[in-house]
Scaffold this motif. Sequence first.
Motif, PDB file in Angstrom:
ATOM      1  N   ALA A  28       0.817  -1.213   0.000  1.00  0.00           N
ATOM      2  CA  ALA A  28       0.000   0.000   0.000  1.00  0.00           C
ATOM      3  C   ALA A  28       0.855   1.269   0.000  1.00  0.00           C
ATOM      4  N   LEU A  29       2.174   1.102  -0.109  1.00  0.00           N
ATOM      5  CA  LEU A  29       3.081   2.246  -0.072  1.00  0.00           C
ATOM      6  C   LEU A  29       2.794   3.209  -1.218  1.00  0.00           C
ATOM      7  N   GLU A  30       2.573   4.451  -0.883  1.00  0.00           N
ATOM      8  CA  GLU A  30       2.393   5.507  -1.882  1.00  0.00           C
ATOM      9  C   GLU A  30       3.667   6.347  -1.904  1.00  0.00           C
ATOM     10  N   VAL A  31       4.169   6.615  -3.112  1.00  0.00           N
ATOM     11  CA  VAL A  31       5.435   7.323  -3.253  1.00  0.00           C
ATOM     12  C   VAL A  31       5.213   8.630  -4.010  1.00  0.00           C
ATOM     13  N   LEU A  32       5.747   9.704  -3.468  1.00  0.00           N
ATOM     14  CA  LEU A  32       5.822  10.983  -4.165  1.00  0.00           C
ATOM     15  C   LEU A  32       7.298  11.337  -4.234  1.00  0.00           C
ATOM     16  N   TRP A  33       7.816  11.429  -5.441  1.00  0.00           N
ATOM     17  CA  TRP A  33       9.234  11.713  -5.655  1.00  0.00           C
ATOM     18  C   TRP A  33       9.368  13.182  -6.019  1.00  0.00           C
ATOM     19  N   ILE A  34      10.211  13.884  -5.294  1.00  0.00           N
ATOM     20  CA  ILE A  34      10.498  15.280  -5.588  1.00  0.00           C
ATOM     21  C   ILE A  34      11.837  15.317  -6.318  1.00  0.00           C
ATOM     22  N   GLY A  35      11.839  15.881  -7.517  1.00  0.00           N
ATOM     23  CA  GLY A  35      13.056  15.933  -8.300  1.00  0.00           C
ATOM     24  C   GLY A  35      13.255  17.297  -8.928  1.00  0.00           C
ATOM     25  N   THR A  36      14.320  17.409  -9.673  1.00  0.00           N
ATOM     26  CA  THR A  36      14.678  18.670 -10.310  1.00  0.00           C
ATOM     27  C   THR A  36      14.306  18.640 -11.779  1.00  0.00           C
ATOM     28  N   GLU A  37      13.718  19.732 -12.226  1.00  0.00           N
ATOM     29  CA  GLU A  37      13.346  19.873 -13.623  1.00  0.00           C
ATOM     30  C   GLU A  37      14.565  19.697 -14.521  1.00  0.00           C
ATOM     31  N   VAL A  53       7.089  14.934  -8.908  1.00  0.00           N
ATOM     32  CA  VAL A  53       6.852  16.375  -8.955  1.00  0.00           C
ATOM     33  C   VAL A  53       8.220  17.019  -9.117  1.00  0.00           C
ATOM     34  N   THR A  54       8.371  17.811 -10.169  1.00  0.00           N
ATOM     35  CA  THR A  54       9.653  18.470 -10.378  1.00  0.00           C
ATOM     36  C   THR A  54       9.628  19.886  -9.844  1.00  0.00           C
ATOM     37  N   VAL A  55      10.762  20.290  -9.351  1.00  0.00           N
ATOM     38  CA  VAL A  55      10.940  21.630  -8.817  1.00  0.00           C
ATOM     39  C   VAL A  55      12.052  22.276  -9.619  1.00  0.00           C
ATOM     40  N   SER A  56      11.777  23.429 -10.161  1.00  0.00           N
ATOM     41  CA  SER A  56      12.857  24.153 -10.827  1.00  0.00           C
ATOM     42  C   SER A  56      13.579  24.965  -9.776  1.00  0.00           C
ATOM     43  N   GLY A  57      14.846  25.118  -9.950  1.00  0.00           N
ATOM     44  CA  GLY A  57      15.614  25.809  -8.925  1.00  0.00           C
ATOM     45  C   GLY A  57      16.622  26.760  -9.521  1.00  0.00           C
ATOM     46  N   GLY A  58      17.329  27.399  -8.654  1.00  0.00           N
ATOM     47  CA  GLY A  58      18.360  28.327  -9.062  1.00  0.00           C
ATOM     48  C   GLY A  58      18.983  28.954  -7.839  1.00  0.00           C
ATOM     49  N   GLY A  59      20.021  29.718  -8.084  1.00  0.00           N
ATOM     50  CA  GLY A  59      20.743  30.351  -6.995  1.00  0.00           C
ATOM     51  C   GLY A  59      19.932  31.433  -6.295  1.00  0.00           C
ATOM     52  N   ILE A  60      20.231  31.628  -5.035  1.00  0.00           N
ATOM     53  CA  ILE A  60      19.615  32.712  -4.253  1.00  0.00           C
ATOM     54  C   ILE A  60      20.687  33.709  -3.844  1.00  0.00           C
ATOM     55  N   HIS A  61      21.869  33.209  -3.608  1.00  0.00           N
ATOM     56  CA  HIS A  61      22.973  34.058  -3.161  1.00  0.00           C
ATOM     57  C   HIS A  61      23.877  34.389  -4.348  1.00  0.00           C
ATOM     58  N   GLY A  62      24.170  35.649  -4.531  1.00  0.00           N
ATOM     59  CA  GLY A  62      25.114  36.077  -5.551  1.00  0.00           C
ATOM     60  C   GLY A  62      24.580  36.115  -6.973  1.00  0.00           C
ATOM     61  N   VAL A  63      23.262  36.207  -7.146  1.00  0.00           N
ATOM     62  CA  VAL A  63      22.694  36.192  -8.503  1.00  0.00           C
ATOM     63  C   VAL A  63      21.941  37.474  -8.854  1.00  0.00           C
ATOM     64  N   GLY A  64      21.899  38.423  -7.971  1.00  0.00           N
ATOM     65  CA  GLY A  64      21.132  39.638  -8.229  1.00  0.00           C
ATOM     66  C   GLY A  64      19.745  39.527  -7.624  1.00  0.00           C
ATOM     67  N   ILE A  65      19.155  40.653  -7.300  1.00  0.00           N
ATOM     68  CA  ILE A  65      17.881  40.677  -6.572  1.00  0.00           C
ATOM     69  C   ILE A  65      16.736  40.080  -7.389  1.00  0.00           C
ATOM     70  N   GLY A  66      16.666  40.374  -8.685  1.00  0.00           N
ATOM     71  CA  GLY A  66      15.579  39.841  -9.517  1.00  0.00           C
ATOM     72  C   GLY A  66      15.609  38.329  -9.598  1.00  0.00           C
ATOM     73  N   LYS A  74      10.296  29.936  -6.803  1.00  0.00           N
ATOM     74  CA  LYS A  74      10.347  28.539  -7.240  1.00  0.00           C
ATOM     75  C   LYS A  74      10.513  27.606  -6.042  1.00  0.00           C
ATOM     76  N   LEU A  75      11.364  27.986  -5.112  1.00  0.00           N
ATOM     77  CA  LEU A  75      11.594  27.180  -3.917  1.00  0.00           C
ATOM     78  C   LEU A  75      10.312  27.063  -3.099  1.00  0.00           C
ATOM     79  N   TYR A  76       9.610  28.179  -2.938  1.00  0.00           N
ATOM     80  CA  TYR A  76       8.341  28.172  -2.205  1.00  0.00           C
ATOM     81  C   TYR A  76       7.338  27.233  -2.877  1.00  0.00           C
ATOM     82  N   GLN A  77       7.243  27.289  -4.202  1.00  0.00           N
ATOM     83  CA  GLN A  77       6.304  26.434  -4.923  1.00  0.00           C
ATOM     84  C   GLN A  77       6.639  24.961  -4.717  1.00  0.00           C
ATOM     85  N   GLY A  78       7.906  24.624  -4.711  1.00  0.00           N
ATOM     86  CA  GLY A  78       8.309  23.243  -4.464  1.00  0.00           C
ATOM     87  C   GLY A  78       7.927  22.778  -3.071  1.00  0.00           C
ATOM     88  N   TRP A  79       8.181  23.603  -2.074  1.00  0.00           N
ATOM     89  CA  TRP A  79       7.817  23.239  -0.699  1.00  0.00           C
ATOM     90  C   TRP A  79       6.311  23.143  -0.536  1.00  0.00           C
TER      91      TRP A  79
END
Length: 96
Positions: A28-37, A53-66, A74-79
């Motif tokens: 009865a094990l149900e699996v949800l795999w979180i991976g990277t796009e 479920v894929t999560v797109s990601g990217g840098g937060i530090h050192g990439v500019g405010i935008g 993207k991180l929030y959407q993944g969580w």
Amino acid sequence: MLVSAGGTGGHIIPALSVIAELGNIDTALEVLWIGTEGEMEEALVPREGYRLVTVSGGGIHGVGIGASLKNMTKLYQGWRDVFQAQPLQLFHQVLQ
């Protein structure tokens, strides 16, 4: 069960093996795999019959405010996807 393992076959293949064995023990094990796009898990995980479920990601530090704000969104959407699934167990593959 929430599974977090991806990027390379060295992480994905062992995790798939563990999850398959757990599925033999608990059918009865149900699996949800979180991976990277755009990574290897996009091909391997669905082929084995697990929900991905894929999560797109990217840098937060050192990439500019935008870019930082965009990547934090993207991180929030993944969580959000993880919390909506309400997993009872977590399997995270870490190799060092």
